[in-house]
Design an enzyme around this catalytic site. Structure first.
Site, PDB file in Angstrom:
ATOM      1  N   GLU A  13      49.022  88.520 -69.951  1.00  0.00           N
ATOM      2  CA  GLU A  13      49.112  89.699 -70.865  1.00  0.00           C
ATOM      3  C   GLU A  13      48.932  88.550 -72.263  1.00  0.00           C
ATOM      4  O   GLU A  13      49.807  87.837 -72.516  1.00  0.00           O
ATOM      5  CB  GLU A  13      50.638  90.170 -71.087  1.00  0.00           C
ATOM      6  N   GLU A  43      39.913  85.725 -71.649  1.00  0.00           N
ATOM      7  CA  GLU A  43      39.442  84.915 -72.077  1.00  0.00           C
ATOM      8  C   GLU A  43      39.516  83.405 -72.380  1.00  0.00           C
ATOM      9  O   GLU A  43      38.483  82.571 -72.476  1.00  0.00           O
ATOM     10  CB  GLU A  43      38.258  85.757 -72.958  1.00  0.00           C
ATOM     11  N   GLU A  57      44.809  96.825 -67.318  1.00  0.00           N
ATOM     12  CA  GLU A  57      44.836  98.857 -67.933  1.00  0.00           C
ATOM     13  C   GLU A  57      43.684  98.507 -69.236  1.00  0.00           C
ATOM     14  O   GLU A  57      44.043  98.314 -70.236  1.00  0.00           O
ATOM     15  CB  GLU A  57      46.597  98.972 -67.847  1.00  0.00           C
ATOM     16  N   GLU A  66      41.139 101.249 -77.105  1.00  0.00           N
ATOM     17  CA  GLU A  66      41.922  99.081 -77.099  1.00  0.00           C
ATOM     18  C   GLU A  66      40.720  98.196 -76.863  1.00  0.00           C
ATOM     19  O   GLU A  66      40.444  97.476 -77.078  1.00  0.00           O
ATOM     20  CB  GLU A  66      42.456  99.023 -76.239  1.00  0.00           C
TER      21      GLU A  66
END
Length: 131
Positions: A13, A43, A57, A66
């Site tokens: 996250e 990344e 998601e 997004e």
């Protein structure tokens, strides 16, 4: 993780607040031995191992908002084992043409009212009508 029998789950996250919330949920549900929350951009992180499944998601709303599809490709190329699953693996966008010239003129009409830029009122009215 609990119901599917995963040995390990790496929950990645980027948003610090959401990562903290995820940690709290992991702790509250006694999943600390299985789920490891990793905070940061995918990344920039290094996972301890390649994985069998990537669940992401990535689509936001309208599948493109997004702009995370590139991150999913990075994850797939770096961390997914050969033969692994990427979920979801496809998506569709459905569109239909709409004739709303009257609405467009009304909303744009707020952009200049007696020399004042009232465009936020037009945007709010458009949002109200699209509910």
């Amino acid at each position: 993780a609990r119901h599917a029998g995963a040995a390990r789950v790496y929950a990645v996250e980027a948003a610090p607040g959401m990562a903290q919330l995820a940690r709290e949920l992991v702790a509250r549900n006694s999943l600390g031995g299985v789920v490891q929350v990793m905070e940061g951009r995918l990344e920039d992180l290094k996972l301890p191992e390649k994985v069998d499944v990537i669940i992401s998601e990535w689509m936001g709303f309208y599948l493109v908002h997004e702009s995370m599809l590139e991150s999913v490709f990075v994850a797939r190329d770096r961390w997914l084992k050969p033969g692994g699953l990427l979920m979801p693996s496809s998506a569709r966008i459905w569109a239909a043409p709409v004739d709303a010239e009257t609405l467009r003129r009304e909303v744009e009409g707020y952009s200049s009212m007696h020399g004042l830029d009232m465009s936020p009122v037009g945007e709010a009215e458009l949002a109200r009508r699209l509910r």
